[in-house]
Design a protein around this motif. Structure first.
Motif, PDB file in Angstrom:
ATOM      1  N   THR A   8     -21.305 -15.628 -30.070  1.00 45.26           N
ATOM      2  CA  THR A   8     -22.438 -14.868 -30.576  1.00 45.26           C
ATOM      3  C   THR A   8     -23.584 -15.799 -30.949  1.00 45.26           C
ATOM      4  OG1 THR A   8     -21.003 -13.106 -31.409  1.00 45.26           O
ATOM      5  CG2 THR A   8     -23.201 -13.254 -32.366  1.00 45.26           C
ATOM      6  N   THR A  51     -27.580 -12.445 -28.161  1.00 44.40           N
ATOM      7  CA  THR A  51     -27.932 -11.052 -27.858  1.00 44.40           C
ATOM      8  C   THR A  51     -28.624 -10.954 -26.506  1.00 44.40           C
ATOM      9  OG1 THR A  51     -28.149 -10.518 -30.209  1.00 44.40           O
ATOM     10  CG2 THR A  51     -29.229  -9.047 -28.652  1.00 44.40           C
ATOM     11  N   HIS A 101     -25.152 -13.807 -35.437  1.00 37.99           N
ATOM     12  CA  HIS A 101     -26.017 -12.819 -34.799  1.00 37.99           C
ATOM     13  C   HIS A 101     -27.494 -13.149 -35.027  1.00 37.99           C
ATOM     14  CE1 HIS A 101     -23.642  -9.498 -33.063  1.00 37.99           C
ATOM     15  NE2 HIS A 101     -22.695  -9.946 -33.864  1.00 37.99           N
TER      16      HIS A 101
END
Length: 435
Positions: free
Chosen positions: A342, A60, A293
């Motif tokens: 990710t 992120t 994530h």
């Protein structure tokens, strides 16, 4: 892997949230506009900026840096990329190159004015950006605020749903803009079968999620209710899966995992029928992506291995084609690309992509996803030319979808804000409505 609230790599004494807020403001974006580029809600951006959600995973943080056009080091992320075994041999050269890129990116971010007409994809106040009309018309149908929508006759609803699914699979957003809102309007206005309503709302949730529209939550809620009324196990599971995607995008990783794993472990999906096994595989694959994530690379890989085993148990073909492209070994292979980058390993993502022949993926939508995922991996890796090349391939495969997706637009904007202009980049930006 998560970052600490403060790091020596952060700019001066600014917290990570202050860096994000400063750079977002410099680009002239609201929290909603930045959230659309990151495929998350404005409330999530607010939590990043206030420090309420400061323990962000590595992937992120790298995506935030790409979208804002800043060096990852400003967010406390190390310059080296996981999996790059050759970086150590050229440390000095790489440090000099990254310093130059940092200066160029900072200058570009300061100089680029807010793009004209940029709004969240689902904005109800107009705009000519690709995808805006589709999201707005679906939103009007969901909320009952649109005028002039034609009601589909009850005996034509099932064929209309089949046509809408075919348009989704082929990434024909222009045709979806005319057909899907009418179908949504019709299942709400008529006393229709709960299973038809559930399938319509599941498809609608997928489309709105792809476009980054906040009304996806409304569609997902109706999908869950209709699926439960239908009593069909596969629809109940699919409704839980699209709801979990939205929970994940909102940063609710625990709830997203609980939703899909509870569905996968439920009695209604037990058994060895190929469709039941395939649906369990889709749910486990969703949990794996949520683990990525959350920065849990080991958990992601363990769950992905479980999904791969379920694909073999299901027979090895493509099953449940109407469930977002279906499930099988190819779906698991495609999932590995996005899951690896990710989780913070773009080199593993590119390696996974090289094992796939994109032309053999079952739908145009899946082919476009392949190329956008490859572009994201290259962007995280800092390889701008390869990023643009993958985006152009995605556009050739599915022009309407690629130009409308906030994920692709964010990549284009990141390329514009960093370094020199690449051949064809500004033309792609224009086609994506970034002007």
């Amino acid at each position: 892997m998560t970052g600490s609230p403060r790091s020596a790599g952060l700019a001066g004494e600014m917290s990570r949230g202050q860096v994000i807020r400063t750079e977002r403001t410099r680009l002239g974006w609201s929290q909603k506009e930045f959230g659309a580029r990151m495929s998350c809600a404005a409330s999530t951006v607010s939590r990043w900026e206030t420090g309420a959600a400061d323990r962000l995973d590595l992937a992120t943080l790298r995506r935030i840096a790409v979208v804002l056009g800043i060096a990852p080091e400003r967010l406390g992320v190390a310059a080296t990329v996981a999996g790059d075994q050759t970086a150590g041999a050229r440390d000095d050269e790489e440090v000099r190159r990254r310093r130059l890129l940092t200066l160029a990116a900072t200058a570009a971010a300061a100089a680029v004015p807010p793009a004209h007409g940029l709004r969240g994809s689902g904005s109800r106040d107009g705009g000519d950006r690709p995808g805006t009309g589709l999201a707005a018309r679906i939103g009007d149908a969901l909320l009952g605020t649109g005028a002039g929508l034609i009601t589909v006759a009850p005996d034509r609803m099932r064929p209309a749903l089949a046509a809408a699914i075919a348009d989704y699979d082929a990434s024909r957003f222009g045709r979806l803009e005319h057909g899907l809102p009418r179908l949504v309007h019709s299942v709400q206005m008529a006393v229709s079968a709960a299973d038809l309503a559930a399938e319509t709302y599941i498809l609608t949730t997928r489309v709105l999620t792809k476009l980054g529209d906040e009304l996806a939550w409304v569609a997902a809620d109706r999908a869950v209710l209709s699926a439960r009324l239908s009593g069909r196990p596969l629809l109940v599971a699919e409704a839980a899966r699209v709801q979990a995607v939205l929970a994940r995008r909102a940063g609710r990783f625990t709830q997203a995992t609980d939703l899909v794993m509870a569905a996968a472990d439920g009695e209604v999906l037990r058994g060895h029928a190929s469709a039941l096994v395939a649906e369990r595989g889709l749910l486990v694959m969703s949990a794996a992506y949520t683990a990525a994530h959350a920065g849990d690379r080991a958990g992601m890989r363990e769950l992905t291995a479980q999904a791969d085993a379920l694909a073999r148990e299901a027979g090895g073909g493509v099953l449940l084609r109407d469930h977002g492209g279906g499930f099988g070994p190819g779906a698991v292979a495609l999932h590995r690309i996005s899951a690896e980058y990710t989780a913070g390993d773009p080199s593993a993502a590119v390696a996974a992509a090289r094992r796939i022949a994109p032309a053999r993926l079952p739908t145009v939508e899946r082919q476009a996803r392949y190329w956008v995922d490859v572009a994201r991996a290259y962007a995280m890796w800092g390889r701008r030319e390869e990023t643009l090349s993958a985006l152009l391939r995605a556009e050739r495969a599915a022009p309407e979808e690629t130009r409308a997706r906030p994920a692709a637009q964010a990549l284009v904007w990141g390329l514009l804000a960093q370094g020199r202009t690449l051949p064809g980049l500004r033309e792609l930006a224009f086609r994506c409505g970034l002007r």
